[in-house]
Design a protein around this motif. Structure first.
Motif, PDB file in Angstrom:
ATOM      1  N   TRP A 289       0.930  -1.315   0.016  1.00 11.94           N
ATOM      2  CA  TRP A 289       0.024  -0.024   0.004  1.00 11.94           C
ATOM      3  C   TRP A 289       0.762   1.207   0.187  1.00 11.94           C
ATOM      4  CZ3 TRP A 289      -4.859   1.202  -0.504  1.00 11.94           C
ATOM      5  CH2 TRP A 289      -5.853   0.089  -0.577  1.00 11.94           C
ATOM      6  N   GLY A 290       1.836   1.331   0.785  1.00  7.19           N
ATOM      7  CA  GLY A 290       2.716   2.384   0.811  1.00  7.19           C
ATOM      8  C   GLY A 290       3.532   2.549  -0.474  1.00  7.19           C
ATOM      9  N   ALA A 291       3.922   1.487  -1.105  1.00  2.77           N
ATOM     10  CA  ALA A 291       4.754   1.721  -2.226  1.00  2.77           C
ATOM     11  C   ALA A 291       3.819   2.177  -3.280  1.00  2.77           C
ATOM     12  CB  ALA A 291       5.386   0.292  -2.634  1.00  2.77           C
ATOM     13  N   THR A 292       2.543   1.727  -3.349  1.00  5.14           N
ATOM     14  CA  THR A 292       1.605   2.083  -4.369  1.00  5.14           C
ATOM     15  C   THR A 292       1.129   3.589  -4.213  1.00  5.14           C
ATOM     16  OG1 THR A 292       0.768  -0.032  -4.470  1.00  5.14           O
ATOM     17  CG2 THR A 292      -0.606   1.490  -5.328  1.00  5.14           C
ATOM     18  N   ILE A 293       1.026   4.063  -2.977  1.00  5.15           N
ATOM     19  CA  ILE A 293       0.807   5.601  -3.043  1.00  5.15           C
ATOM     20  C   ILE A 293       1.876   6.264  -3.259  1.00  5.15           C
ATOM     21  CG2 ILE A 293       0.320   7.296  -1.138  1.00  5.15           C
ATOM     22  CD1 ILE A 293      -1.038   4.881   0.644  1.00  5.15           C
ATOM     23  N   VAL A 294       3.247   5.838  -2.998  1.00  2.67           N
ATOM     24  CA  VAL A 294       4.278   6.682  -3.304  1.00  2.67           C
ATOM     25  C   VAL A 294       4.589   6.796  -4.841  1.00  2.67           C
ATOM     26  CG1 VAL A 294       6.712   6.831  -3.248  1.00  2.67           C
ATOM     27  CG2 VAL A 294       5.428   6.513  -0.990  1.00  2.67           C
ATOM     28  N   ALA A 295       4.283   5.465  -5.465  1.00  2.80           N
ATOM     29  CA  ALA A 295       4.534   5.565  -6.864  1.00  2.80           C
ATOM     30  C   ALA A 295       3.449   6.312  -7.743  1.00  2.80           C
ATOM     31  CB  ALA A 295       4.566   4.208  -7.438  1.00  2.80           C
TER      32      ALA A 295
ATOM     33  N   LEU B 159      10.482  12.602  -6.176  1.00  2.00           N
ATOM     34  CA  LEU B 159      10.489  11.220  -5.126  1.00  2.00           C
ATOM     35  C   LEU B 159      10.769  11.471  -4.000  1.00  2.00           C
ATOM     36  CD1 LEU B 159       9.911   8.196  -5.142  1.00  2.00           C
ATOM     37  CD2 LEU B 159      12.509   7.768  -5.617  1.00  2.00           C
ATOM     38  N   PHE B 160      11.709  12.416  -3.485  1.00  2.00           N
ATOM     39  CA  PHE B 160      12.137  12.682  -2.268  1.00  2.00           C
ATOM     40  C   PHE B 160      10.934  13.275  -1.772  1.00  2.00           C
ATOM     41  CE2 PHE B 160      14.024  15.260   1.279  1.00  2.00           C
ATOM     42  CZ  PHE B 160      14.978  14.647   1.607  1.00  2.00           C
ATOM     43  N   ASP B 161      10.301  14.442  -1.906  1.00  2.00           N
ATOM     44  CA  ASP B 161       9.198  15.083  -1.353  1.00  2.00           C
ATOM     45  C   ASP B 161       8.078  14.412  -1.134  1.00  2.00           C
ATOM     46  OD1 ASP B 161      11.211  17.317  -1.906  1.00  2.00           O
ATOM     47  OD2 ASP B 161       9.465  18.697  -1.557  1.00  2.00           O
ATOM     48  N   VAL B 162       7.745  13.445  -2.135  1.00  5.35           N
ATOM     49  CA  VAL B 162       6.479  12.522  -2.027  1.00  5.35           C
ATOM     50  C   VAL B 162       6.888  11.498  -0.791  1.00  5.35           C
ATOM     51  CG1 VAL B 162       5.429  10.426  -3.270  1.00  5.35           C
ATOM     52  CG2 VAL B 162       5.831  12.616  -4.308  1.00  5.35           C
ATOM     53  N   ILE B 163       7.948  10.988  -0.853  1.00  4.21           N
ATOM     54  CA  ILE B 163       8.424  10.100   0.299  1.00  4.21           C
ATOM     55  C   ILE B 163       8.146  10.796   1.708  1.00  4.21           C
ATOM     56  CG2 ILE B 163       9.681   8.614   1.279  1.00  4.21           C
ATOM     57  CD1 ILE B 163      10.709   7.492  -1.459  1.00  4.21           C
ATOM     58  N   SER B 164       8.776  12.053   1.583  1.00  7.71           N
ATOM     59  CA  SER B 164       8.759  12.802   2.783  1.00  7.71           C
ATOM     60  C   SER B 164       7.325  13.226   3.263  1.00  7.71           C
ATOM     61  CB  SER B 164       9.331  14.092   2.729  1.00  7.71           C
ATOM     62  OG  SER B 164       9.597  14.772   3.864  1.00  7.71           O
ATOM     63  N   ALA B 165       6.432  13.379   2.248  1.00  7.37           N
ATOM     64  CA  ALA B 165       5.048  13.554   2.600  1.00  7.37           C
ATOM     65  C   ALA B 165       4.424  12.168   3.146  1.00  7.37           C
ATOM     66  CB  ALA B 165       4.302  14.061   1.449  1.00  7.37           C
TER      67      ALA B 165
ATOM     68  N   MET C 232       0.157  12.641   2.230  1.00 10.82           N
ATOM     69  CA  MET C 232       0.474  13.221   3.829  1.00 10.82           C
ATOM     70  C   MET C 232      -0.755  12.460   4.604  1.00 10.82           C
ATOM     71  SD  MET C 232       1.823  16.983   4.501  1.00 10.82           S
ATOM     72  CE  MET C 232       0.963  17.919   3.529  1.00 10.82           C
ATOM     73  N   PHE C 233      -1.855  12.829   4.147  1.00 10.97           N
ATOM     74  CA  PHE C 233      -2.998  12.138   4.907  1.00 10.97           C
ATOM     75  C   PHE C 233      -3.208  10.739   4.818  1.00 10.97           C
ATOM     76  CE2 PHE C 233      -7.501  10.871   5.058  1.00 10.97           C
ATOM     77  CZ  PHE C 233      -7.985  11.460   6.233  1.00 10.97           C
ATOM     78  N   PHE C 234      -2.904  10.164   3.720  1.00  5.48           N
ATOM     79  CA  PHE C 234      -2.897   8.454   3.503  1.00  5.48           C
ATOM     80  C   PHE C 234      -1.620   8.128   4.194  1.00  5.48           C
ATOM     81  CE2 PHE C 234      -5.187   8.930  -0.838  1.00  5.48           C
ATOM     82  CZ  PHE C 234      -6.317   8.819  -0.219  1.00  5.48           C
ATOM     83  N   GLY C 235      -0.535   8.842   4.287  1.00  6.18           N
ATOM     84  CA  GLY C 235       0.776   8.162   5.149  1.00  6.18           C
ATOM     85  C   GLY C 235       0.406   8.210   6.623  1.00  6.18           C
ATOM     86  N   ARG C 236      -0.318   9.183   7.267  1.00  2.00           N
ATOM     87  CA  ARG C 236      -0.429   9.385   8.488  1.00  2.00           C
ATOM     88  C   ARG C 236      -1.421   8.378   8.852  1.00  2.00           C
ATOM     89  NH1 ARG C 236       2.046   9.413  13.124  1.00  2.00           N
ATOM     90  NH2 ARG C 236       0.735  10.394  14.896  1.00  2.00           N
ATOM     91  N   ILE C 237      -2.542   8.315   8.272  1.00  2.00           N
ATOM     92  CA  ILE C 237      -3.561   7.398   8.781  1.00  2.00           C
ATOM     93  C   ILE C 237      -3.146   5.905   8.768  1.00  2.00           C
ATOM     94  CG2 ILE C 237      -5.440   8.886   8.434  1.00  2.00           C
ATOM     95  CD1 ILE C 237      -6.353   7.333   6.044  1.00  2.00           C
ATOM     96  N   GLY C 238      -2.252   5.695   8.010  1.00  2.00           N
ATOM     97  CA  GLY C 238      -1.768   4.306   7.951  1.00  2.00           C
ATOM     98  C   GLY C 238      -2.539   3.363   6.819  1.00  2.00           C
ATOM     99  N   SER C 239      -1.702   2.651   6.113  1.00  2.00           N
ATOM    100  CA  SER C 239      -2.191   2.113   4.859  1.00  2.00           C
ATOM    101  C   SER C 239      -3.055   0.857   5.533  1.00  2.00           C
ATOM    102  CB  SER C 239      -0.958   1.354   4.259  1.00  2.00           C
ATOM    103  OG  SER C 239      -0.202   0.768   5.040  1.00  2.00           O
ATOM    104  N   ILE C 240      -3.087   0.226   6.701  1.00  2.00           N
ATOM    105  CA  ILE C 240      -3.752  -0.813   7.357  1.00  2.00           C
ATOM    106  C   ILE C 240      -5.121  -0.036   7.601  1.00  2.00           C
ATOM    107  CG2 ILE C 240      -4.179  -2.065   9.248  1.00  2.00           C
ATOM    108  CD1 ILE C 240      -2.741  -3.677   7.063  1.00  2.00           C
TER     109      ILE C 240
END
Length: 478
Positions: free
Chosen positions: A389-395, A413-419, A445-453
């Motif tokens: 899920w994380g790799a898909t969101i970043v890609a 890529l750097f700023d997206v992964i940072s977000a 940022m929102f998807f990253g913080r709430i967690g992929s699970i």
């Protein structure tokens, strides 16, 4: 008691029961709604004219991006955080990072506690979901972990105490250091509190326009900042378990769980390896470490390693890093901190489980093992889901940002992964980015913080049971 009072009391009880039923039926969706509501409230507050230093309404895209960055404790910004906001706006930001830093399901359970007036089984299940994502699914869950279901109340108390205690200690250290750097009494008091909150919540905002440049060689200040960041990023369940070890050292072997051991070992290993690798890659870069002595360069390498795990502070412009160093920092940011922490990323325990699975496969062993404990297969399934899920969101976000901005791949890529990892380090892409790119990074940022699970469970309704099973067949893998 009058009829009106009885009716009002029954109405309040009905609201509390409905709230509790909805929260326990789908903790993941409940947490998603609570976090989205927080973002909307903070967007409205930051858009108010009173929140800006110019006393004019902030553009919606900037207000939304800042609100998500604050509530998701990221640290990225599309405006100058030191000059754009008024005193009221800074207070809103300060409160937002404190709320966002404690975690999605922990926040939801705390809200449920306030409304329901007690920490019943349902509230405990919601809070426990932040210490173990497997709880978002129905079925048996092992209680041999960092925080058992019966200890959730103690965890919430530990969170409250650790936030206050750690930030107070950090503020007490920062205050005289800021005075020594020439800040006024009022500025030192304000900035000390601000830095401690932004460090422990792993947000990375700085209160002064030149950031950490005045403290680039103040190793007491930087060490305090790094330790505060690491305490926030290692996870509340680990802090809770270590606090119990301190209180009852005679029961140390029983208290320290596999989760705590994996988190501490993996976190420290990545910190050390990251510091060594970053220094070795940057020691000849005149824009970063080459202008420093060997000892200073090594210290800055370890400081960057700590900040790349979700802290977001930097003593120099990270866009000056070599491409190889940017990639290593990408990896550290994507991994992030510990579970149920103020840090982001896929979490160090996720990486540890994947590594243990690879080792078990190489050895031809059926099950994963660590510290004389066997790890069940469903944990590996969750770990794989988190990474995918994380790799898909970043890609997806990176491709979209590249299409919008036409910037270089390494910076995008750097700023997206940072977000996604709610880190806050930036190559400068967010400042002046087109509005569509701002929205893409905000969603990341929102998807990253709430967690992929949490996101997957909320959208896929993972609690549904299947009463049938298809025939088994093994595809060729590898």
């Amino acid at each position: 008691m009058s009829v009106t009072a009885v009716a009002a009391r029954r109405g309040r009880r009905g609201i509390r029961e409905s709230f509790s039923d909805f929260a326990s039926a789908s903790p993941s969706r409940f947490a998603l709604i609570v976090f989205a509501a927080l973002v909307l409230v903070w967007t409205g507050l930051l858009a108010l004219p009173i929140s800006s230093a110019a006393h004019t309404a902030t553009d919606f895209a900037d207000a939304l991006f800042t609100a998500i960055s604050v509530v998701c404790v990221t640290g990225l910004s599309t405006v100058d955080m030191t000059t754009h906001w008024s005193g009221f706006g800074e207070v809103v930001i300060y409160i937002g990072v404190q709320i966002g830093g404690i975690g999605v399901l922990t926040l939801a359970s705390t809200l449920g506690l306030i409304i329901s007036r007690h920490l019943g089984l349902r509230a405990r299940l919601i809070a426990a979901g932040d210490t173990n994502p497997l709880r978002s699914h129905k079925g048996p869950v092992s209680e041999s972990q960092a925080v058992r279901l019966g200890e959730v109340g103690g965890l919430l108390l530990t969170i409250a105490i650790s936030v206050v205690a750690i930030e107070l200690i950090a503020s007490a250290i920062f205050f005289p250091l800021l005075l020594a750097h020439g800040f006024t009494l009022g500025e030192s008091a304000r900035d000390a509190v601000y830095y401690s909150a932004m460090a422990f919540t792993n947000t990375g905002f700085t209160p002064n326009s030149n950031g950490l440049i005045p403290f680039a060689h103040d190793y007491v200040f930087l060490t305090t900042l790094a330790l505060t960041v690491m305490l926030g990023a290692i996870g509340f369940p680990v802090i809770y378990a270590l606090a119990r070890v301190i209180r009852t050292p005679s029961e140390r072997r029983r208290i320290v769980s596999l989760h705590v051991k994996l988190t501490v070992v993996a976190y420290l290993l990545l910190f050390v390896i990251g510091g060594i690798v970053l220094w070795s890659l940057e020691h000849d870069n005149t824009k970063t470490f080459a202008r420093l002595g060997t000892g200073d360069g090594i210290f800055q390498g370890f400081f960057l390693s700590a900040m790349a795990r979700s802290g977001g502070f930097a003593t120099f412009d990270v866009s000056h890093l070599h491409n190889s160093s940017l990639l290593v920092t990408d990896m550290l940011m994507f991994i992030g901190g510990g579970s149920a922490s103020t840090g982001g990323g896929i979490k160090v325990t996720t990486l540890a489980v994947l590594f243990l699975a690879a080792v078990a496969e190489a050895k031809g062993v059926e099950s994963m093992e660590a510290f004389h404990r066997r790890i069940p297969g469903d944990v590996l399934r969750v770990a794989v889901s988190v990474v995918l899920w994380g790799a898909t969101i970043v890609a997806v976000a990176t491709v979209t940002i590249l299409a919008i901005t036409h910037d270089s791949l390494d910076h995008a890529l750097f700023d997206v992964i940072s977000a996604f990892a709610t880190c806050g380090l930036s190559t400068g892409l967010t400042m002046g980015a087109p509005t569509p790119a701002v929205y893409v990074l905000a969603l990341t940022m929102f998807f990253g913080r709430i967690g992929s699970i949490t996101l997957a469970a909320a959208l896929a309704q993972s609690q549904q049971r299947r009463l049938y099973a298809h025939p088994e067949e093994r595809p060729i893998v590898g």
